[in-house]
Every structure is written in structure tokens, then in C-alpha cells.
Motif scaffolding. Structure first.
Motif, PDB file in Angstrom:
ATOM      1  N   THR A 181       0.834  -1.208   0.000  1.00 47.60           N
ATOM      2  CA  THR A 181       0.000   0.000   0.000  1.00 47.60           C
ATOM      3  C   THR A 181       0.869   1.258   0.000  1.00 47.60           C
ATOM      4  O   THR A 181       0.351   2.360  -0.110  1.00 47.60           O
ATOM      5  N   SER A 182       2.190   1.086   0.123  1.00 52.96           N
ATOM      6  CA  SER A 182       3.113   2.228   0.072  1.00 52.96           C
ATOM      7  C   SER A 182       3.195   2.773  -1.346  1.00 52.96           C
ATOM      8  O   SER A 182       2.990   2.045  -2.315  1.00 52.96           O
ATOM      9  N   GLN A 183       3.521   4.048  -1.446  1.00 54.17           N
ATOM     10  CA  GLN A 183       3.719   4.649  -2.769  1.00 54.17           C
ATOM     11  C   GLN A 183       5.044   4.132  -3.335  1.00 54.17           C
ATOM     12  O   GLN A 183       6.076   4.187  -2.668  1.00 54.17           O
ATOM     13  N   VAL A 184       5.001   3.625  -4.565  1.00 55.62           N
ATOM     14  CA  VAL A 184       6.185   3.061  -5.217  1.00 55.62           C
ATOM     15  C   VAL A 184       6.378   3.738  -6.565  1.00 55.62           C
ATOM     16  O   VAL A 184       5.436   3.877  -7.346  1.00 55.62           O
ATOM     17  N   THR A 185       7.608   4.171  -6.826  1.00 54.62           N
ATOM     18  CA  THR A 185       7.965   4.724  -8.129  1.00 54.62           C
ATOM     19  C   THR A 185       9.025   3.818  -8.725  1.00 54.62           C
ATOM     20  O   THR A 185      10.035   3.536  -8.077  1.00 54.62           O
ATOM     21  N   ILE A 186       8.785   3.344  -9.952  1.00 50.64           N
ATOM     22  CA  ILE A 186       9.738   2.474 -10.634  1.00 50.64           C
ATOM     23  C   ILE A 186      10.180   3.170 -11.912  1.00 50.64           C
ATOM     24  O   ILE A 186       9.354   3.598 -12.717  1.00 50.64           O
ATOM     25  N   GLY A 187      11.483   3.290 -12.084  1.00 48.99           N
ATOM     26  CA  GLY A 187      12.036   3.881 -13.295  1.00 48.99           C
ATOM     27  C   GLY A 187      13.068   2.934 -13.895  1.00 48.99           C
ATOM     28  O   GLY A 187      13.831   2.307 -13.162  1.00 48.99           O
ATOM     29  N   ILE A 188      13.064   2.815 -15.211  1.00 55.07           N
ATOM     30  CA  ILE A 188      14.050   1.943 -15.861  1.00 55.07           C
ATOM     31  C   ILE A 188      14.739   2.677 -17.007  1.00 55.07           C
ATOM     32  O   ILE A 188      14.242   3.684 -17.505  1.00 55.07           O
ATOM     33  N   ASN A 189      15.885   2.127 -17.372  1.00 55.83           N
ATOM     34  CA  ASN A 189      16.697   2.605 -18.496  1.00 55.83           C
ATOM     35  C   ASN A 189      17.286   3.990 -18.293  1.00 55.83           C
ATOM     36  O   ASN A 189      17.458   4.746 -19.246  1.00 55.83           O
ATOM     37  N   PHE A 190      17.611   4.323 -17.034  1.00 51.03           N
ATOM     38  CA  PHE A 190      18.357   5.544 -16.762  1.00 51.03           C
ATOM     39  C   PHE A 190      19.826   5.283 -17.073  1.00 51.03           C
ATOM     40  O   PHE A 190      20.316   4.166 -16.883  1.00 51.03           O
ATOM     41  N   ALA A 191      20.543   6.299 -17.547  1.00 55.83           N
ATOM     42  CA  ALA A 191      21.972   6.145 -17.834  1.00 55.83           C
ATOM     43  C   ALA A 191      22.735   5.919 -16.534  1.00 55.83           C
ATOM     44  O   ALA A 191      22.444   6.539 -15.520  1.00 55.83           O
ATOM     45  N   SER A 192      23.708   5.000 -16.568  1.00 55.02           N
ATOM     46  CA  SER A 192      24.518   4.702 -15.391  1.00 55.02           C
ATOM     47  C   SER A 192      25.940   4.380 -15.816  1.00 55.02           C
ATOM     48  O   SER A 192      26.148   3.569 -16.720  1.00 55.02           O
ATOM     49  N   THR A 193      26.899   5.005 -15.137  1.00 56.13           N
ATOM     50  CA  THR A 193      28.301   4.681 -15.440  1.00 56.13           C
ATOM     51  C   THR A 193      28.674   3.328 -14.853  1.00 56.13           C
ATOM     52  O   THR A 193      29.579   2.670 -15.349  1.00 56.13           O
ATOM     53  N   LYS A 194      27.967   2.865 -13.812  1.00 53.11           N
ATOM     54  CA  LYS A 194      28.271   1.581 -13.166  1.00 53.11           C
ATOM     55  C   LYS A 194      27.730   0.379 -13.939  1.00 53.11           C
ATOM     56  O   LYS A 194      28.406  -0.630 -14.076  1.00 53.11           O
ATOM     57  N   VAL A 195      26.479   0.456 -14.378  1.00 49.18           N
ATOM     58  CA  VAL A 195      25.834  -0.719 -14.985  1.00 49.18           C
ATOM     59  C   VAL A 195      25.283  -0.464 -16.394  1.00 49.18           C
ATOM     60  O   VAL A 195      24.555  -1.292 -16.920  1.00 49.18           O
ATOM     61  N   GLY A 196      25.631   0.640 -17.022  1.00 52.32           N
ATOM     62  CA  GLY A 196      25.109   0.945 -18.362  1.00 52.32           C
ATOM     63  C   GLY A 196      23.737   1.569 -18.274  1.00 52.32           C
ATOM     64  O   GLY A 196      23.594   2.768 -18.150  1.00 52.32           O
ATOM     65  N   LYS A 197      22.715   0.743 -18.305  1.00 51.66           N
ATOM     66  CA  LYS A 197      21.330   1.195 -18.104  1.00 51.66           C
ATOM     67  C   LYS A 197      20.877   0.654 -16.753  1.00 51.66           C
ATOM     68  O   LYS A 197      21.074  -0.519 -16.455  1.00 51.66           O
ATOM     69  N   LYS A 198      20.276   1.525 -15.947  1.00 49.88           N
ATOM     70  CA  LYS A 198      19.890   1.094 -14.607  1.00 49.88           C
ATOM     71  C   LYS A 198      18.416   1.348 -14.330  1.00 49.88           C
ATOM     72  O   LYS A 198      17.759   2.115 -15.026  1.00 49.88           O
ATOM     73  N   GLY A 199      17.955   0.679 -13.302  1.00 51.66           N
ATOM     74  CA  GLY A 199      16.623   0.905 -12.781  1.00 51.66           C
ATOM     75  C   GLY A 199      16.728   1.544 -11.411  1.00 51.66           C
ATOM     76  O   GLY A 199      17.745   1.401 -10.717  1.00 51.66           O
ATOM     77  N   ILE A 200      15.692   2.262 -11.037  1.00 49.76           N
ATOM     78  CA  ILE A 200      15.589   2.881  -9.713  1.00 49.76           C
ATOM     79  C   ILE A 200      14.189   2.581  -9.185  1.00 49.76           C
ATOM     80  O   ILE A 200      13.207   2.693  -9.926  1.00 49.76           O
ATOM     81  N   ILE A 201      14.118   2.211  -7.922  1.00 52.72           N
ATOM     82  CA  ILE A 201      12.826   2.001  -7.266  1.00 52.72           C
ATOM     83  C   ILE A 201      12.812   2.837  -5.996  1.00 52.72           C
ATOM     84  O   ILE A 201      13.730   2.751  -5.183  1.00 52.72           O
ATOM     85  N   LYS A 202      11.767   3.660  -5.856  1.00 50.77           N
ATOM     86  CA  LYS A 202      11.592   4.472  -4.654  1.00 50.77           C
ATOM     87  C   LYS A 202      10.334   3.984  -3.944  1.00 50.77           C
ATOM     88  O   LYS A 202       9.275   3.877  -4.563  1.00 50.77           O
ATOM     89  N   VAL A 203      10.473   3.697  -2.646  1.00 50.06           N
ATOM     90  CA  VAL A 203       9.350   3.196  -1.860  1.00 50.06           C
ATOM     91  C   VAL A 203       9.168   4.097  -0.641  1.00 50.06           C
ATOM     92  O   VAL A 203      10.042   4.164   0.222  1.00 50.06           O
TER      93      VAL A 203
END
Length: 152
Positions: free
Chosen positions: A39-61
Motif C-alpha cells: 500500500t506504500s507509494q512506489v515509483t519504478i524507473g528503468i533505463n536511466f543512464a549509469s556509469t556503473k551498470v550501463g542502463k539502470k533501474g531505480i525504485i523508490k518506496v
């Protein structure tokens, strides 16, 4: 006027940000942590540029802080992600998710005759090589790559 770059994803007041997820693992991480049922607010983002992993995802809860057990589960799917603990819009702690020495009730043994596949019991694996990602079943000694395991 604020000179900071605009955030790509809105900030949260309190909760956890999971960062540097390999992009292709983002939805698997969300499923593993039960975020589609929360029931928590969740934000999911994918394909952000990342120097560590190339394309990355981010999840905010929002308003969620993960237990060590949940973090251990996460390490099987996406080791080396960064957990940012947020209080009052500020990062108060950063944790790198590392694979623990032991995985209990997280992965399934790929040996069909293993007792864990034939009796109602919890699986136990010992991580024998963290660099190569190899774990060994406590009961049948079958080794398997963490990247190829099926989750319980």
C-alpha cells in the motif's frame, strides 16, 4: 532559481531508494520485494543512464525500510545495488547489497532428488564463491550459479 539538475524521479520524504539495479532486473526486484502488493507509494524507473551498470533501474518506496531478510533475497537477483535510506528528504544511510554467506528459504535446489524438492522444508545454501556467484546446497552438496537459480 535552483541550479541543481532537475530530478528525473520525484523525491520521497521517508523510505528507501533502491539504485543501480541492472535495468533488466528492475521488475524482478519489485516482484521479489512484494512491491506490487504494497500500500506504500512506489515509483519504478528503468533505463536511466549509469556509469556503473550501463542502463539502470531505480525504485523508490515511501515509508518502507527493508529487513535484512528482504535485502538477502534482493542480493540473489541484483547484487551490488545501493539502498539509500531517506528521512526528511535526506539520505541518512547508504548500503551496498552484498550476497550473504548463507541463503535460507530464498532459492530452490536444481537437483530434482534433493530432499528440499521432495519434502516440505526450507532450503539452505552456502555461498562458496561470491566472485563467481556459486552456492552449494546444504543437503545434497549440489553447486549452482546464483545467476541461474530459481527463487522459492
Amino acid at each position: 532559481m535552483d541550479n541543481k539538475k532537475e530530478r528525473l524521479v520525484a523525491a520521497i520524504e521517508n523510505g528507501t531508494v533502491i539504485d543501480h539495479i541492472p535495468a533488466e532486473k528492475t521488475y524482478q526486484v519489485a516482484m521479489l520485494l512484494g512491491l506490487f502488493e504494497t500500500t506504500s507509494q512506489v515509483t519504478i524507473g528503468i533505463n536511466f543512464a549509469s556509469t556503473k551498470v550501463g542502463k539502470k533501474g531505480i525504485i523508490k518506496v515511501s515509508d518502507k525500510f527493508f529487513t535484512n531478510d528482504e535485502i538477502s533475497r534482493l542480493s540473489v537477483v541484483a547484487p551490488k545495488v545501493i539502498l539509500n535510506i531517506i528521512h526528511d528528504y535526506e539520505v541518512v544511510e547508504k548500503k551496498t547489497v552484498d550476497t550473504p554467506d548463507e541463503l535460507r528459504g530464498i532459492v530452490k535446489c536444481n537437483n530434482p532428488v534433493c530432499i528440499t524438492n521432495n519434502e516440505p522444508m526450507q532450503t539452505v545454501f552456502h555461498v562458496v564463491d561470491k566472485e563467481k556467484g556459486i552456492c552449494k546446497c546444504h543437503y545434497c552438496d549440489k553447486e549452482q550459479y546464483i545467476s541461474n537459480v530459481k527463487l522459492v
